[in-house]
Design a protein around this motif. Structure first.
Motif, mmCIF file in Angstrom:
data_model
loop_
_atom_site.group_PDB
_atom_site.id
_atom_site.type_symbol
_atom_site.label_atom_id
_atom_site.label_comp_id
_atom_site.label_asym_id
_atom_site.label_seq_id
_atom_site.Cartn_x
_atom_site.Cartn_y
_atom_site.Cartn_z
ATOM 1 N N LEU A 41 0.633 -1.554 -0.031
ATOM 2 C CA LEU A 41 -0.085 0.365 0.036
ATOM 3 C C LEU A 41 0.841 1.401 -0.538
ATOM 4 O O LEU A 41 0.264 2.628 -1.153
ATOM 5 C CB LEU A 41 -0.578 -0.290 1.341
ATOM 6 N N SER A 42 1.809 1.493 0.343
ATOM 7 C CA SER A 42 2.761 2.322 0.381
ATOM 8 C C SER A 42 3.272 2.305 -0.684
ATOM 9 O O SER A 42 3.627 4.037 -1.084
ATOM 10 C CB SER A 42 4.303 1.751 1.782
ATOM 11 N N ALA A 43 3.304 1.920 -1.720
ATOM 12 C CA ALA A 43 3.990 1.541 -2.953
ATOM 13 C C ALA A 43 3.111 3.490 -3.831
ATOM 14 O O ALA A 43 2.951 3.616 -4.269
ATOM 15 C CB ALA A 43 3.408 0.712 -3.863
ATOM 16 N N LEU A 44 1.319 3.211 -3.302
ATOM 17 C CA LEU A 44 0.807 3.844 -3.780
ATOM 18 C C LEU A 44 0.659 5.702 -3.346
ATOM 19 O O LEU A 44 0.149 6.515 -3.289
ATOM 20 C CB LEU A 44 -0.420 3.731 -3.016
ATOM 21 N N THR A 45 1.766 5.915 -2.250
ATOM 22 C CA THR A 45 2.347 6.563 -1.774
ATOM 23 C C THR A 45 2.992 7.437 -2.356
ATOM 24 O O THR A 45 3.595 6.915 -3.446
ATOM 25 C CB THR A 45 2.758 7.155 -0.515
ATOM 26 N N ARG A 46 3.648 8.511 -1.934
ATOM 27 C CA ARG A 46 4.874 8.874 -2.933
ATOM 28 C C ARG A 46 6.216 9.112 -2.738
ATOM 29 O O ARG A 46 7.108 8.869 -3.303
ATOM 30 C CB ARG A 46 5.050 10.653 -2.610
#
Length: 944
Positions: free
Chosen positions: A471-476
């Motif tokens: 899910l961190s992949a969808l942050t910057r």
């Protein structure tokens, strides 16, 4: 300073009125307009719908417009005091009574007990009317009555008498009434009707503005403004329980953190709890038990199994319960009168009574295993392996239905109830994995942290970290997330290869997002140490489609056809979740799209996206790819719909990359439709949300949109500058996959702005790379780009090479552009007869897509080629649906999408979508042309 304070309060007040734009506009117009005669408006709504806030706004607008404002509020304790409400209203101007005719003065003062005269209702009403008229002669007057359901009957009669006779006086009367009077038993109130029906004076002859619950969008916005710190799951619970009631939204949000994970209603504050506890205490024991069971059941219109636990419908206890004003009952249908009532009743009951209620409900719901499991959990004070297992089964059923939030919540509760620590950690790790699908990163991090705290098992520790990384992949923060995932893959390659593969597939997603070459090299280093199979192939395709990934394209049709079987090991970013069909199909469709097997990808997306919609707003892995595939395939409306769903993620989720991707892709769609300003705004927002070095894919999509927007406006120098940013200083692509489709845009803008040499060098560099592993589509784009930059006498063969493969019709906009460019070249070579069929085909495609700037360009070429392209038949208007005709009429009159939406109860986005679909049918390219269409069709506009 004192003069500026009211303005500051007014701004804060205006900001607080969320989701009531139409009501605010109507009240503002009413409050500010002093040009005509008297006006009366009753405002009706449930407790907490915002009536008082709207009245305050209207009073402020009236004051700013120079009106005098008289105000009164009904008081429950004074509802039996004759003329108490009238006295409150007129007390500030009572000295004016001295100017009334003597009989009227004595009647009015007698009503207030100032003079000994016996009250005369008729004379008192006339006196009030005369007094208000006198005041209105000096300045327009507004009378504001709040909580009018509690104004005493005598005052209500007199004020209604005056309201019916305002005539030409510049007087406005606004009265707010509750239609679910929770302050008293609803005796004599017509079911569903407003409370003022029982006030003798205020009947339904007066215009009424009914305040409905806020819609979902407005509810989310209000909650975001007033309670921005809520996690996604708590926010959703508040939204579900409040049911659009603003007061309930704010009350439940304020106290949600007191009991965030308990199954059942959220708590309310002490004040409301005390009020309802007092009312509950007045009921017979059977009534209290019945209401607690209903509150613990936590459903509207409970099932028969729950109703069977309650007293019979004709039992005398129901009379007392109904008189309490806490519920509405129609036969066996029972509902609490307000969302807060259920919460207050549940949380004011003793703890033991709540547990007993849940046990009774669990026994009654044996044939509804999911509800039964939750009630058993609510009644469990200690670890219980059987209840934990029941919740795990509930989670599995919810997950298969796409209910990821419900599944994660059930798994988390199952973990709390499991007696063994390792199993508890496993369940929490599973909960974190499922919660990834909700997009709630803080929740995933919380669940993963709890799992790590309960185990030393390296596999569980890695799985928990993996879920956070996905899910961190969808942050910057792509670089840090990639490093974490690659480390997991490297550490567990030998001992836990399945987890290592999952981690590497998620890392491949990050490689796609960032476009970082060093990440490809790290993936290539790790791949040989992992077992062969679909998931490893998927990571190879996404990470390096022009290397070994291209060789895997022939395998995809069979893989997609067999997608009913398990694909992967639960990887969100790669090849699927825990065996769910949408995840597998989405992963396979992503692979097909990356390899330019777009029709295959679209077919898989068609099936998968519908399932995703039932699960939530966040598609799997490379979510923006879904929209890009639809855009490239010519289904632009669907592309915008997917972008809207991804872009609707709440800001609190922190998934900036996902939102930025949606904005950039939507910009790519609206630019060729002619909305250059909209495309720039979307692209600029996308670039603001990400670091271009961490999210090179988004940066490329945004710059491609800006290129198209500049070309639409004829600014080819700016277009070239944007297109040039898609390639680095050496002419290499900024992104290994996203940059290449921009080659024709670079070539055309270079041709028209004088940058031939640099553009040719970039295109030839790209051609060398694509010759080794590029798709037929990309090689076609290279030929087209060469043709655009070639000397006129040498361009023909390159155009023919670009159009040689009939399969390129799968990318209709790109092919239509190539047809148009080739036809333009033919016409300028005086080969007009040859050009016409290409122009006609391009024109038809542009019109179908709604690419108005390009259809106008093709239309101009057709005229130059001797073909007269007439506008659409005016009768096309009659072929529109009634709703589309209404939208077109209103747009022709100059109304904005927002204004049209307010009139027709549609969202602005829906209005825009309808207009885009109707433009090609009507043969128009701009809103300014709609007036001619409507007039030509001899259709009168709708009544105001």
């Amino acid at each position: 300073m004192q003069e500026r304070a009211p303005s500051s309060r007014a701004n804060a007040e205006r900001d607080a009125i969320v989701g009531r734009d139409a009501e605010v506009e109507r009240l503002s117009a009413l409050a500010a307009d002093a040009s005509g005669g008297g006006r009366v408006l009753l405002m009706s709504g449930a407790t907490g719908m915002g009536k008082s806030v709207l009245l305050e706004h209207a009073a402020r607008v009236a004051g700013e417009a120079g009106r005098r404002v008289l105000r009164a509020s009904g008081c429950e304790s004074e509802r039996d005091l004759a003329f108490a409400g009238l006295h409150q209203l007129l007390r500030p101007v009572l000295a004016e009574a001295a100017h009334l005719p003597d009989r009227q003065r004595r009647a009015l003062l007698g009503a207030f007990g100032v003079l000994p005269d016996a009250p005369d209702s008729l004379l008192t009403g006339i006196a009030v009317l005369t007094l208000l008229s006198q005041l209105a002669e000096r300045a327009p007057l507004m009378v504001v009555l709040d909580d009018a359901q509690w104004i005493d009957s005598a005052s209500a009669d007199v004020l209604a008498f005056a309201a019916r006779r305002l005539d030409d006086d510049p007087i406005t009367l606004l009265a707010a009434v509750r239609d679910d009077d929770l302050g008293a038993p609803p005796v004599g109130v017509r079911e569903g009707g407003p409370s003022f029906d029982r006030r003798p004076g205020f009947d339904r002859e007066f215009p009424t503005l009914v305040l409905p619950p806020l819609d979902h969008t407005a509810s989310r916005r209000l909650l975001g403004l007033r309670a921005p710190g809520l996690t996604s799951r708590i926010r959703q619970r508040v939204l579900d329980q409040a049911a659009g009631n603003p007061l309930a939204l704010l009350e439940l949000a304020e106290h949600a953190s007191l009991n965030p994970d308990e199954h059942g209603p959220l708590p309310v504050g002490r004040r409301l709890a005390a009020i309802y506890a007092a009312r509950l205490a007045e009921l017979p024991e059977a009534g209290r038990q019945a209401l607690l069971l209903l509150a613990a059941a936590d459903v509207e219109d409970p099932p028969d199994a729950v109703l069977a636990l309650l007293p019979d419908a004709d039992h005398k206890v129901w009379l007392a319960v109904e008189e309490s004003g806490l519920i509405r009952r129609a036969g066996r249908h029972l509902r609490f009168r307000h969302p807060l009532v259920r919460s207050a009743i549940y949380h004011t009951a003793p703890f033991g009574a709540r547990m007993e209620a849940h046990r009774k409900l669990a026994d009654a719901l044996r044939h509804e295993p999911d509800r039964r499991a939750w009630h058993l959990a609510a009644a469990s004070l200690h670890p219980d392996a059987e209840v934990s297992a029941a919740l795990e089964q509930t989670a599995d059923r919810a997950r298969r239905r796409g209910g990821y939030a419900a599944a994660a919540k059930a798994l988390a509760r199952a973990a709390e109830l499991h007696p063994r620590r390792d199993d508890s950690a496993r369940l929490l790790a599973d909960a974190a994995g499922v919660a990834v699908f909700t997009g709630d990163l803080p929740w995933v991090e919380e669940l993963a942290g709890r799992a790590r705290a309960r185990t030393d098992d390296p596999a569980l520790l890695a799985a928990a970290s993996l879920h956070v990384g996905r899910l961190s992949a969808l942050t910057r923060q792509h670089a840090a997330s990639f490093n974490d995932l690659a480390a997991i893959a490297g550490d567990l390659a030998a001992t836990h290869p399945a987890i290592a593969l999952d981690a590497l597939a998620a890392a491949a997603v990050l490689r796609f997002y960032s476009g970082e070459e060093s990440q490809r090299r790290e993936i290539d280093r790790l791949l040989p140490h992992l077992p062969a199979g679909p998931l490893r192939e998927w990571a190879q395709i996404v990470s390096d489609p022009f290397g070994g990934g291209r060789e895997l394209a022939p395998l995809l049709p069979d893989r997609i056809a067999a997608a009913g079987g398990r694909f992967g090991s639960g990887n969100r970013g790669g090849a699927g979740g825990a065996g769910g069909r949408p995840e597998r199909l989405t992963a396979l469709a992503i692979a097909a799209w990356v390899l330019d097997e777009t029709p295959l990808a679209v077919r898989a997306f068609d099936e998968a996206v519908q399932s995703w919609r039932t699960a939530g707003p966040l598609p799997d892995g490379l979510g923006g790819v879904v929209a890009l595939a639809y855009f490239e395939y010519g289904r632009w409306d669907r592309a915008r719909q997917v972008c809207a769903e991804i872009g609707a993620l709440p800001a609190a989720a922190g998934l900036d990359h996902a939102v930025a991707c949606a904005r950039a892709i939507e910009a790519m769609v609206v630019a060729p439709q002619g909305d250059a300003a909209g495309a720039r705004a979307l692209a600029d927002e996308a670039l603001r949300l990400v670091d271009p070095l961490e999210s090179r894919s988004v940066a490329v999509y945004a710059h491609r949109a800006l290129t198209a927007a500049a070309m639409v406006e004829g600014d080819y120098e700016a277009a070239y500058e944007y297109a040039r940013m898609v390639f680095d200083i050496n002419g290499d692509p900024v992104h290994y996959h996203a940059s290449y489709p921009a080659l024709p845009e670079l070539a055309e803008s270079a041709t028209r702005s004088g940058h031939h040499a640099e553009a040719i060098e970039i295109i030839e560099c790209s051609a060398r790379t694509l010759a080794r592993g590029g798709s037929p589509r990309l090689r076609s784009l290279v030929h087209r780009s060469r043709a655009l930059l070639a000397e006129p006498e040498h361009a023909g063969p390159a155009f023919l090479a670009a159009l040689a493969d009939p399969a390129l019709e799968r990318w209709p906009f790109e092919r239509a552009q190539a047809l148009l460019e080739y036809a333009e070249w033919l016409r300028r070579r005086r080969r007009i007869a040859e050009a016409r069929p290409f122009l006609t085909a391009a024109y038809d495609t542009f019109r179908r897509l709604g690419a108005w700037p390009w259809s106008e360009r093709a239309q101009a070429e057709l005229r130059a080629a001797g073909l007269d392209i007439s506008p659409a038949d005016p009768g096309a208007f009659a072929g529109l649906s009634p709703q589309q005709q209404q939208i077109v009429r209103l747009a022709a009159r100059g109304l904005t999408n927002r204004e049209i939406g307010e009139r027709l109860f549609l969202s602005p986005r829906t209005v825009g979508s309808h207009l885009y679909r109707t433009f090609p049918k009507l043969g128009v390219t701009a809103r300014s042309q709609l007036r001619d269409v409507v007039e030509a069709a001899a259709v009168d506009g709708p009544p105001d």
